[in-house]
Design an enzyme around this catalytic site. Structure first.
Site, PDB file in Angstrom:
ATOM      1  N   PHE A 141       1.027   3.205  -7.606  1.00 59.76           N
ATOM      2  CA  PHE A 141       0.745   1.776  -7.456  1.00 59.76           C
ATOM      3  C   PHE A 141       0.444   1.517  -5.990  1.00 59.76           C
ATOM      4  O   PHE A 141       1.301   1.678  -5.130  1.00 59.76           O
ATOM      5  CB  PHE A 141       1.897   0.871  -7.914  1.00 59.76           C
ATOM      6  CG  PHE A 141       1.498  -0.579  -7.812  1.00 59.76           C
ATOM      7  CD1 PHE A 141       0.801  -1.199  -8.831  1.00 59.76           C
ATOM      8  CD2 PHE A 141       1.749  -1.308  -6.650  1.00 59.76           C
ATOM      9  CE1 PHE A 141       0.366  -2.519  -8.709  1.00 59.76           C
ATOM     10  CE2 PHE A 141       1.317  -2.624  -6.516  1.00 59.76           C
ATOM     11  CZ  PHE A 141       0.632  -3.228  -7.551  1.00 59.76           C
ATOM     12  N   ASP A 226       2.057   5.725   1.656  1.00 57.73           N
ATOM     13  CA  ASP A 226       2.161   4.307   1.331  1.00 57.73           C
ATOM     14  C   ASP A 226       3.646   3.957   1.275  1.00 57.73           C
ATOM     15  O   ASP A 226       4.324   4.190   0.290  1.00 57.73           O
ATOM     16  CB  ASP A 226       1.476   4.007  -0.009  1.00 57.73           C
ATOM     17  CG  ASP A 226       1.527   2.513  -0.344  1.00 57.73           C
ATOM     18  OD1 ASP A 226       2.297   1.776   0.311  1.00 57.73           O
ATOM     19  OD2 ASP A 226       0.804   2.081  -1.281  1.00 57.73           O
ATOM     20  N   LYS A 255       4.911  -5.666   2.717  1.00 59.81           N
ATOM     21  CA  LYS A 255       6.103  -6.295   2.117  1.00 59.81           C
ATOM     22  C   LYS A 255       7.153  -6.749   3.154  1.00 59.81           C
ATOM     23  O   LYS A 255       6.968  -7.783   3.760  1.00 59.81           O
ATOM     24  CB  LYS A 255       6.670  -5.385   1.045  1.00 59.81           C
ATOM     25  CG  LYS A 255       5.716  -5.321  -0.166  1.00 59.81           C
ATOM     26  CD  LYS A 255       6.349  -4.862  -1.464  1.00 59.81           C
ATOM     27  CE  LYS A 255       5.417  -5.166  -2.622  1.00 59.81           C
ATOM     28  NZ  LYS A 255       4.824  -4.011  -3.267  1.00 59.81           N
TER      29      LYS A 255
END
Ligand SMILES: *Cc1c(COP(=O)(O)O)cnc(C)c1O
Length: 402
Positions: A141, A226, A255
């Site tokens: 993802f 990531d 985030k």
């Protein structure tokens, strides 16, 4: 007064249905606790998919944001502003990298890493024009843009969004050997989540990240990590790559970098790599804006104390010890690191969604991922007592469903 049921109905009527929220309407939050419009309190065990690692309304983050909000919020990168240098230097020091390229969302930072890896491939490595490939993992993802969903193996994220962007090679997650076999002369990067979050908090086998590191170094390929969800304290280390002492060539961050206040993302890399981007070749109107940088600086300062990493590690042991006790009692498997857990519930007992609803009824906010997996990722400021209480609510919920 508008009731919670009315607000939900109105939201569903006038918004696209690209999410399926749990039926709670949040009004306010402090630390690890949120309050809904009816005044009912819940322990937040999702933390905005790890965007709220430092809790809701952390005083230092809010103070930085408020001060900046009243002084200067946006300049665009057409000019310098007085928060930019410190943000880049701070994030560069935290990652140990020479340069920072700030963006806003995680997906934009992933796109940035893809663009930089390709450009580096053509200009530094000498890959044939338009032939660059990037090795990516099944179950990944990395966000929702058209290029990123092109190499998603999740049919919901991927299907009917073609034509798809070429140049990606999928291999199974957790096998360095599979990566080795997929590499060719035009491979510019391996893009990997050190722990696959959305896939269900999948921790790869020990040695996987170091093998990728060695392979990339030996073959002259960029290792791109990531760490949008796994980074910035969540696992008990600053980066999940730290568990294997691995330093990727490019870190992708997002985030929690925005402190739960504004979207802030970035990639970090050394000059040989990020130096390929020259004026006009990439950018973002909002990337690196003064408010984002001020918040980012506050986040970096919190991480520089090491307190959050240590706390996530310590509370993570408590969390995982308690969760392991549930294996065989409605739980099939528990995975994760630090304050991050993926819990596979016995599919005969309930779906993840049903467990999330049962937790909601018990004042715990959690979210399922795929099928019968629940993820728990409370803010790192959560108290040990509250954490233990949340696990006991999960135990009760599973018992009630059995
Ligand atoms: C959430 C996430 C992204 C995308 O971030 P957005 O801010 O939603 O675009 C990318 N990579 C990982 C690993 C993520 O968890």
């Amino acid at each position: 007064m508008t009731t919670s049921a009315e607000l939900i109905e109105m939201s569903e009527r006038r918004s696209a249905h690209n999410y399926h929220p749990l039926p709670v309407v949040i009004h306010e939050a402090h630390g690890a606790w949120v309050t809904d419009v009816d005044g009912k309190r819940y322990l937040d065990c999702l933390s905005g998919y790890s965007s709220l690692n430092f809790g809701h309304g952390h005083p230092k983050i809010i103070e930085a944001a408020r001060t900046q909000l009243e002084r200067l919020t946006l300049t665009s990168r057409a000019f310098y502003h007085d928060q930019f240098a410190q943000f880049c230097a701070g994030l560069g020091d935290l990652t140990g990298k020479d340069m920072i390229l700030p963006m806003n969302t995680g997906a934009e930072a992933v796109e940035t890493a893809i663009k930089v890896a390709r450009k580096w491939g053509y200009e530094v490595k000498g890959v044939e024009p338009d032939q660059a490939n990037i090795i990516v993992m099944e179950g990944n993802f990395h966000g929702r843009t058209t290029t990123i969903v092109s190499f998603s193996t999740d049919p919901e994220a991927h299907d009917n969004y073609g034509p798809y962007t070429p140049g990606f090679r999928l291999v199974p997650y957790g096998s360095a050997e599979a990566i080795r076999r997929a590499v060719d002369a035009n491979t510019v990067a391996v893009l990997v989540e050190p722990i696959q979050g959305e896939a269900g908090v999948l921790v790869p086998p020990d040695g996987y990240l170091s093998e990728i590191r060695e392979l990339c170094t030996a073959q002259g390929i960029l290792m791109v990590a990531d760490e949008v969800q796994s980074g910035l304290g969540r696992t008990g280390q600053t980066f999940a790559c730290d568990f294997e002492g691995v330093v990727p060539d490019i870190y992708i961050l997002g985030k929690a970098l925005g402190g739960g206040v504004v979207p802030v993302s970035a990639i970090a890399a050394d000059r040989e790599i990020l130096g390929v981007v020259q004026p006009g070749q990439h950018g973002s109107t909002f990337g690196g804006n003064p408010l984002a940088c001020a918040v980012g600086i506050a986040v970096i300062e919190l991480l520089n104390t090491g307190e959050f990493q240590a706390r996530a590690a310590k509370l993570g042991e408590v969390l995982h010890a308690r969760l392991r006790e549930l294996v065989g009692k409605g739980v099939v498997e528990v995975r994760g690191r630090g304050l991050w857990a993926g819990i596979d519930v016995d599919p005969n007992l309930a779906t993840g969604r049903e467990v999330s609803k049962a937790l909601l009824a018990r004042s715990v906010l959690a979210k399922d991922t795929h099928g019968s997996t629940i993820r728990l990722a409370p803010p790192i400021v959560v108290s040990e007592e509250d954490l233990i209480w949340a696990v006991s609510q999960l135990a009760d919920a599973l018992y009630a469903l059995s």
